[in-house]
Scaffold this active site. Structure first.
Site, mmCIF file in Angstrom:
data_model
loop_
_atom_site.group_PDB
_atom_site.id
_atom_site.type_symbol
_atom_site.label_atom_id
_atom_site.label_comp_id
_atom_site.label_asym_id
_atom_site.label_seq_id
_atom_site.Cartn_x
_atom_site.Cartn_y
_atom_site.Cartn_z
ATOM 1 N N GLY A 1 28.837 117.414 25.143
ATOM 2 C CA GLY A 1 27.571 116.602 25.779
ATOM 3 C C GLY A 1 28.144 115.395 26.763
ATOM 4 N N PHE A 2 28.716 114.377 26.225
ATOM 5 C CA PHE A 2 29.357 113.467 27.026
ATOM 6 C C PHE A 2 28.253 112.329 27.684
ATOM 7 C CE2 PHE A 2 32.474 116.881 27.800
ATOM 8 C CZ PHE A 2 33.391 116.576 26.804
ATOM 9 N N GLY B 1 30.604 118.109 19.166
ATOM 10 C CA GLY B 1 32.150 118.602 18.942
ATOM 11 C C GLY B 1 32.764 117.480 18.341
ATOM 12 N N ARG C 1 34.791 101.064 9.099
ATOM 13 C CA ARG C 1 35.277 102.260 7.951
ATOM 14 C C ARG C 1 35.326 103.541 8.933
ATOM 15 N NH1 ARG C 1 34.158 103.381 2.295
ATOM 16 N NH2 ARG C 1 32.561 101.586 2.112
ATOM 17 N N ASN D 1 36.095 110.100 8.337
ATOM 18 C CA ASN D 1 36.985 111.068 8.482
ATOM 19 C C ASN D 1 38.259 110.908 9.383
ATOM 20 O OD1 ASN D 1 38.396 113.462 9.222
ATOM 21 N ND2 ASN D 1 36.723 114.509 8.369
ATOM 22 N N LYS E 1 40.893 112.348 10.410
ATOM 23 C CA LYS E 1 41.377 113.514 11.294
ATOM 24 C C LYS E 1 40.268 113.636 12.288
ATOM 25 C CE LYS E 1 42.838 118.208 10.236
ATOM 26 N NZ LYS E 1 42.862 119.139 9.198
ATOM 27 N N GLN F 1 38.676 112.124 17.991
ATOM 28 C CA GLN F 1 37.689 111.637 18.898
ATOM 29 C C GLN F 1 38.468 110.461 19.852
ATOM 30 O OE1 GLN F 1 35.103 113.139 19.631
ATOM 31 N NE2 GLN F 1 33.691 111.444 19.220
ATOM 32 N N GLU G 1 33.665 106.802 22.080
ATOM 33 C CA GLU G 1 33.720 106.311 23.491
ATOM 34 C C GLU G 1 34.892 105.665 23.816
ATOM 35 O OE1 GLU G 1 29.715 106.287 25.433
ATOM 36 O OE2 GLU G 1 29.345 106.103 23.200
HETATM 37 MO MO1 MOS Z 1 27.063 108.993 25.261
HETATM 38 S S1 MOS Z 1 27.372 108.564 27.215
HETATM 39 O O1 MOS Z 1 26.847 107.633 24.346
HETATM 40 O O2 MOS Z 1 26.693 110.334 24.953
#
Ligand code: MOS
Length: 751
Positions: free
Chosen positions: A245-246, A474, A636, A639, A641, A646, A713
């Site tokens: 999605g991003f 995701g 904290r 997870n 992994k 991410q 992010e």
């Molecule tokens: Mo985002 S750019 O916080 O999905």
């Protein structure tokens, strides 16, 4: 009732474990159902016609030819488009963007929808769209950072301040013994999730069901309801899985509204899935920026001023301007700080939030400028950052809720071998004669919380059910949120059913801003606690329970049992307590949000440090990132992994930003020349090697009840600058424009 009883859950038996994705098998075996996998009975296929000019109007569409094509059922143009009850030009709530839904014949950017063709098959709809053969009256398009006259931005993206000044900037410049004044540019980027935007819309009376990928399920329900004049409850959005999605899939858009409208108009279900090239226009992007950074330092290398101006492209009809200069607000202690934004209106779709909006572009420039300043001062870049380490938030003086950035620097540097870095550029070669360079950057991303609700049920058989309309694009929400819920219910993970991804569940908030785990997780935690509290009330009031009268000592929930706190010999299973109480489910509810008074007390950010090694061919100037080490502190970690995954994903985007990604506009037509994956480059496996993520332990008692920040992010943020700086260190050339290209280095080499 909650908190009347001293009570504890053992948080950390499921949370904190590197559990594999619960949806992993379904995804890799193809049984996970994505939006476009839905084919309701009688469904029509929609194809939209994208404008091939960027500015002007449509003068002719051959509707008759399209209608005559076998299989074509309807052609929607501004001439016959039914009215919407809500105005697509209205800013009716905070996340509303203006968009095109065939309200008239104007073209505001290339790839804007100018007609929608509905047919029995995708092939017929595609051919019908081709037969429309649009004619235009084109005006000369405005593209790029010099495409129009800039304007001053008072309110930037999501209400962030456009102009911020702390301290005396002029005095800061005057006090500097050394100064830097540099300008960097970053390009327009498009989200390009693997799954393009798609919707399958079906009406039943005045209710509509939308199968669509969506990052903000409950919020979008209200937004789409608005355009069709129906209450939010009449819109059901089902979004179990998203192929990325991003940021793009959080925002209502024109093509989706048109598909819903088409379904209402024809009385049949309609599916619309954007083609890859149609992703370059109506569904948001990251605007291009030009950023001027002026830094002054005193004799000790301490910043007297950090002055950051950013000009960013936006559309002609809406106001989203990348808050790039705000990247300089939270990080370094400077005597004076200024962040100033301006915008330039060009003929593109409106930009929107894209993974690390603001900070990704802003820190690319900031971290390279920091490196240039360190070079000028003769300081190691890490040493320069440590001299300017902010112990409280610059400008506001607020304490950080937690900040383990120093540990990130030290652990990342040690793992990378930073201490062996020569100060001067072009000093290192590998065994093949490649130029080797090392660079670093700091990462920072705010740790917001939104609002969410959840429901937790303890069932008579002692298992749990938890519900919240979260979104897993995701990042792993199906897994990490279930881990939180399991701990809050004192149950093993496999005894907890997690329902999510549908708008008829309690609002799980937005999967965005890196705040989803904190927000939806906070609500689930509160709901679980509430259910356990209710169960404990029942048990401690029941003379037949071993827990009777334990009210004062409190109870602890674990492994499906309640224990008297500090007396493990007195316990009872959930199933036994519920059975004796009549066998009804015990239902808890919870919500999460950060109260404004709490937000006002601390500055809340995730932090990190990224170290990059690049190798550059001394003849061809081909660049490769050969190593990246990122150390991050984000409160904290639920997870490890998934968090690592991410952070790695963010760092890979950093490679992409530094070396690959860029939308190129044709100045004559305003069209994007590389609107496909052949021309719009993103890294492939061969571009990514030697990636390492370190998560630094951080206890944060202030950020929220569970001490969770975010990891979604921040990985991009430090990485772009680190790579740019490593390229300078390898070659001695400062390239002040991203992505850095072979021809930039060749040109620099020739002088
Ligand atoms: Mo985002 S750019 O916080 O999905």
């Amino acid at each position: 009732m909650p908190d009347t009883l001293p009570f504890a859950t053992r948080f950390g038996s499921n949370a904190g474990q590197p559990v594999s994705r619960r949806d992993g098998v379904a995804k890799v075996t193809g049984t996970a159902t994505f939006a476009a996998d839905n084919h309701p009975e009688g469904m029509l296929h929609a194809v939209y016609v994208p404008a091939t000019i960027a500015r002007g109007r449509v003068t002719h569409l051959d509707v008759a030819a399209a209608r005559a094509h076998p299989g074509v059922v309807e052609v929607i143009t501004p001439a016959n488009r039914p009215l919407l009850e809500g105005d697509p030009e209205a800013k009716h709530f905070m996340f509303a963007f203006r968009f095109e839904a065939l309200q008239d014949d104007t073209v505001r950017y290339a790839n804007q929808p100018i007609a929608l063709v509905l047919a029995e098959t995708l092939e017929a709809a595609t051919e019908g769209a081709r037969l429309l053969d649009p004619r235009y009256e084109a005006e000369s398009p405005r593209v790029g950072l010099d495409g129009n006259t800039p304007y001053t931005v008072e309110v930037g993206a999501f209400g962030r301040r456009g102009q911020t000044v702390h301290g005396d900037v002029a005095a800061g410049h005057a006090a500097a013994v050394q100064s830097l004044d540099v300008t960097y540019e970053t390009p327009a980027q498009y989200h390009n999730a693997m799954e393009t935007h798609a919707v399958v819309a079906q009406w039943q009376g005045d209710q509509v069901t939308l199968d669509m990928p969506n990052q903000a399920i409950v919020m979008s329900r209200g937004a789409y309801g608005y355009y069709f004049g129906i209450p939010a409850e009449n819109v059901l959005i089902r979004s179990p899985y998203l192929g990325g999605g991003f940021g793009s899939k959080a925002i209502p858009n024109g093509p989706t509204v048109l598909a819903i409208l088409a379904a209402r108009m024809t009385g049949r279900p309609v599916k619309l899935m954007l083609r890859r090239d149609q992703m370059f226009g109506p569904v948001g992007h990251r605007g291009a920026t030009r950023q001027r950074l002026r830094i002054g330092i005193d004799a000790e290398g301490r910043m007297t001023v950090l002055d950051h101006e950013s000009l960013a492209t936006t559309s002609t009809f809406d106001d989203f301007v990348e808050s790039a200069a705000n990247a300089s607000q939270g990080l370094y202690a400077a005597g004076a700080l200024r962040s100033a934004h301006s915008g330039v209106r060009v003929d593109t779709g409106t930009p929107g939030p894209m993974r690390a909006p603001g900070e990704a572009s802003g820190s690319a420039a900031l971290e390279c400028a920091m490196d240039e300043m360190a070079e000028r001062a003769g300081l190691d870049p890490l040493e320069f950052r440590l001299r300017n380490y902010a112990e409280t938030e610059p400008g506001t003086g607020l304490p950080y809720s937690s900040k383990a950035l120093r540990e990130c620097y030290l652990r990342g540097a040690e793992r990378f071998g930073w201490a062996k870095r020569p100060l001067q550029p072009r000093q290192m070669r590998d065994e093949d004669g490649m130029l080797v360079g090392w660079g670093m950057g700091t990462a920072l991303f705010h740790a917001p919380m939104f609002q969410a609700q959840a429901r937790a049920v303890l069932r008579p058989d002692g298992t749990g059910l938890v519900e919240t309309a979260a979104a897993d694009m995701g990042q792993g929400a199906w897994t990490a949120l279930a881990q939180i819920a399991a701990d809050s219910l004192g149950l093993p993970l496999d005894k907890v059913e997690f329902r999510s991804g549908s708008s008829d569940l309690p609002d799980g908030g937005v999967a965005g801003g890196s705040g989803h785990t904190a927000t939806a997780g906070g609500a689930l935690h509160a709901a679980g606690r509430d259910a356990i509290d209710r169960l404990a009330q029942i048990a401690t009031a029941d003379p037949a329970s071993p827990l009777f009268g334990a009210g004062n000592k409190g109870v602890t929930a674990r492994d499906g049992r309640l224990f008297v706190t500090d007396d493990d010999s007195r316990s009872e299973s959930y199933a036994e307590i519920i059975a004796r109480a009549g066998g009804s489910e015990v239902i808890g509810t919870g919500s999460a949000a950060r109260p404004p008074e709490q937000a006002a007390k601390h500055a809340m950010y995730s932090h990190g440090a990224v170290f990059a090694e690049v190798k550059v061919d001394p003849d061809l100037y081909q660049m490769r990132v050969t190593r990246l080490v990122g150390a991050f502190a984000a409160g904290r970690i639920i997870n490890p992994k998934l968090a690592e995954s991410q952070l790695m994903g963010g760092m890979i985007w950093g490679i992409s930003f530094a070396l690959h990604e860029e939308a190129r506009f044709d100045a004559r037509t305003g069209r994007i020349m590389n609107a496909d994956f052949a021309g719009y480059h993103i890294p492939v496996n061969a571009d990514v090697s030697g990636l390492e993520v370190i998560t630094v332990h951080e206890d944060d008692p202030h950020v929220n009840a569970l001490g969770i920040k975010g990891v979604g992010e921040i990985g991009i943020v430090g990485t772009v600058g680190a790579i740019g700086n490593a390229i300078w260190h390898a070659t001695g050339h400062r390239i002040r424009r991203f992505p850095i290209r072979i021809e930039d280095l060749l040109r620099a080499e020739r002088g």
